[in-house]
Design an enzyme around this catalytic site. Structure first.
Site, PDB file in Angstrom:
ATOM      1  N   HIS A   1      50.062  45.230  30.202  1.00  0.00           N
ATOM      2  CA  HIS A   1      50.823  44.971  31.674  1.00  0.00           C
ATOM      3  C   HIS A   1      49.244  43.755  31.818  1.00  0.00           C
ATOM      4  O   HIS A   1      49.623  43.308  33.013  1.00  0.00           O
ATOM      5  CB  HIS A   1      48.948  46.208  32.070  1.00  0.00           C
ATOM      6  CG  HIS A   1      48.181  45.778  33.842  1.00  0.00           C
ATOM      7  ND1 HIS A   1      47.373  45.367  34.347  1.00  0.00           N
ATOM      8  CD2 HIS A   1      48.800  46.632  34.984  1.00  0.00           C
ATOM      9  CE1 HIS A   1      47.325  45.069  35.143  1.00  0.00           C
ATOM     10  NE2 HIS A   1      48.579  46.238  35.435  1.00  0.00           N
TER      11      HIS A   1
ATOM     12  N   SER B   1      48.985  45.769  41.638  1.00  0.00           N
ATOM     13  CA  SER B   1      48.800  45.434  40.335  1.00  0.00           C
ATOM     14  C   SER B   1      49.480  43.577  40.843  1.00  0.00           C
ATOM     15  O   SER B   1      48.873  42.254  40.676  1.00  0.00           O
ATOM     16  CB  SER B   1      48.631  45.623  39.142  1.00  0.00           C
ATOM     17  OG  SER B   1      47.247  45.989  39.035  1.00  0.00           O
TER      18      SER B   1
ATOM     19  N   ASP C   1      41.832  41.655  32.013  1.00  0.00           N
ATOM     20  CA  ASP C   1      42.716  42.731  31.954  1.00  0.00           C
ATOM     21  C   ASP C   1      43.374  42.781  30.779  1.00  0.00           C
ATOM     22  O   ASP C   1      41.990  42.853  29.793  1.00  0.00           O
ATOM     23  CB  ASP C   1      44.676  41.980  32.052  1.00  0.00           C
ATOM     24  CG  ASP C   1      45.251  42.984  32.845  1.00  0.00           C
ATOM     25  OD1 ASP C   1      45.442  43.752  32.278  1.00  0.00           O
ATOM     26  OD2 ASP C   1      45.306  42.580  34.475  1.00  0.00           O
TER      27      ASP C   1
END
Length: 521
Positions: A113, A315, A75
């Site tokens: 994120h 996600s 990520d």
């Protein structure tokens, strides 16, 4: 060389990989008011309540908290913020991102994120007591609070990443899954590209299949493009039927699963490949990275407290499922990825009135799964073809590309401009030899040894890209133009050009946005 605390300049660039996440449209009166009033026990979508109504807390009460299981998260990096600051919680693999050259950004999440996803998977407040996880309303707890996170950073602050970086990261996870005391059994991929190439030849699909064959349960977010009749909108690699594709549910603000529905943004399957299951993914609260891109840009709607943020997307659903997988693997250490896939499917409840293209087998009842027998793998699964990996890297990218100085990264070349021979790479991946020390596809990407809990070395061939080209365009040192990141604070907050500005970061904050250059859902 980039000195510590140096200012790093980031050039405008299309993002190529879909990083599917959305901040809730719930408006906060002000950050100060939110921090003063937030109580996770009264928020249906807090992790405190989501782990309760989903049945996760039944596993905690039975003694299964993810201990001994490592979850790889490819990520934007993972910051050791509160909720992930327990010593040993995060193991850092190599930083393969565009920011890897900067010592002050190495491994850290300048976007926000990756940390958010890691919190959902395995967050644990530093004061949390394992004896009282289920009743703890003070400390943040993810689904598998005693699992470890193995972070591989591929995305930069604006999400910039090429699919070659992602494939390299997956290959590293496969080859190093048992290094240095690791036990990587789950791989979380909260992204995907909009590739239309058949999975049966796709290099990204091939890479995730090698992880699956190596005993790693691969969880991929389906995407945030909503429902499209017949053709579906599954992203790559979620469209590969060999792995586990997860869409998102909305709790409908209740503490029961009986009225849950598939979130409207959740990408759906086709007649050829359905979603596997759906999991909580709307308005979920997880850990915050103060000063990150997402925090700066969307804090007015996503801010929950000084340490927490709110987001929605597949996600989040993938991350939630990765945490659940860690619990099941702790309970059943010898379970194979195929058996675990069948265990999830066999304990899912269909959501009322919805097509299987939208929900797959439905939403998993973890309480039921806790006492279920480990299943036999259906014989018909063996007839589903594996990918050959001999297709096009360019087609794996889908519609979006990294751009430097007006030159796009296109064709059968990796992030360094080196030729990507798909057949040769597939052969090396199958033999688990695609990485040799810190070298992948002929370039030095990282160090080759461990230093404590960190893979040592932060080099991309000596901290520069000098001499490497995309179609004659030379990367020269660290000359990225545009807005700046200095220390841990954004200097300038007007990202424009070909990345986020104008690409419909909608009124729902991260809604619709993807790492494919469009929007974040």
């Amino acid at each position: 060389m980039v000195k510590r605390n140096a200012v790093i300049r980031l050039r405008r660039s299309f993002v190529v990989v879909t990083l599917i996440a959305v901040v809730s449209s719930i408006a906060m009166a002000s950050p100060a008011a939110a921090a003063a009033s937030y109580d996770p026990s009264t928020d249906v979508n807090s992790m405190f309540n989501t782990t309760a109504y989903s049945g996760v807390k039944a596993w905690w009460n039975a003694g299964f908290t993810g201990a001994g299981v490592d979850v790889a998260v490819i990520d934007t990096g993972v910051d050791p913020v509160e909720g992930l600051a327990t010593p040993g919680k995060i193991i850092y693999g190599p930083d393969l991102s565009l920011e890897s050259q900067a010592s002050n950004l190495h491994n850290l999440d300048t976007n926000g994120h990756g940390t958010f996803m890691a919190g959902i998977i395995a967050g644990r407040g530093t004061a949390a007591n394992p004896d009282s996880y289920a009743s703890n309303t003070t400390d943040f707890l993810g689904v598998a609070p005693d699992a470890r996170i193995v972070s591989l950073k591929v995305g930069a602050a604006d999400g910039s990443v090429d699919v070659s970086q992602v494939i390299a990261a997956i290959d590293w996870v496969v080859q190093h899954r048992n290094d240095n005391g690791l036990n990587i059994r789950v791989l979380n991929l909260s992204f995907g590209t909009d590739s239309t190439q058949l999975y049966a030849v796709d290099p990204l699909a091939f890479a995730v299949e090698q992880a699956w064959k190596a005993g790693i349960f691969v969880v991929a977010a389906t995407g945030n493009e909503g429902y499209v009749f017949k053709t579906g909108t599954l992203t790559d690699p979620a469209y590969d039927p060999k792995i586990f594709a997860v869409g998102a549910t909305d709790s409908m603000a209740s503490m029961t699963m009986s009225d849950d529905t598939v979130a409207p943004f959740s990408s759906t399957g086709s007649n050829a490949r359905s979603v596997d299951i759906v999991a909580p993914g709307a308005h979920i609260v997880s850990v915050r990275v103060p000063g990150s891109y997402v925090d700066q840009a969307y804090g007015s709607t996503g801010y929950v407290s000084d340490t927490l943020f709110r987001g929605s997307g597949t996600s989040e659903a993938a991350a939630f499922t990765s945490g659940e997988a860690a619990l099941a693997i702790q309970q059943r250490p010898s379970i194979t990825p195929n058996q675990l896939k069948k265990l999830f499917l066999g304990n899912a409840r269909p959501l009322f009135g919805l097509s299987s293209l939208k929900q797959g087998q439905g939403e998993v009842d973890m309480s039921s799964m806790l006492v279920a027998t480990t299943p036999t793998v259906p014989k018909q699964w063996s007839t589903i073809s594996w990918s050959t990996g001999t297709g096009s890297l360019e087609l794996s990218r889908g519609s979006q590309h990294l751009v430097d100085g007006g030159v796009s990264l296109v064709g059968e070349v990796d992030i360094f401009g080196h030729v990507f021979d798909a057949a040769a790479m597939a052969s090396a991946e199958a033999a688990t030899t695609s990485w040799s020390g810190g070298v992948w596809n002929g370039s030095t990407w990282s160090g080759s040894t461990w230093s404590g809990n960190t893979w040592s070395g932060n080099t991309w061939s000596g901290n520069t890209w000098s001499g490497n080209t995309w179609s004659g365009n030379t990367w020269s040192g660290n000359t990225w133009s545009g807005n700046t990141w200095s220390g841990n604070t954004w200097s300038g907050n007007t990202w424009s050009g070909n990345t986020w500005s104008g690409n419909s970061w909608s009124s729902e904050a991260w809604k619709g946005a993807t790492w494919k250059g469009a929007t974040w859902h």
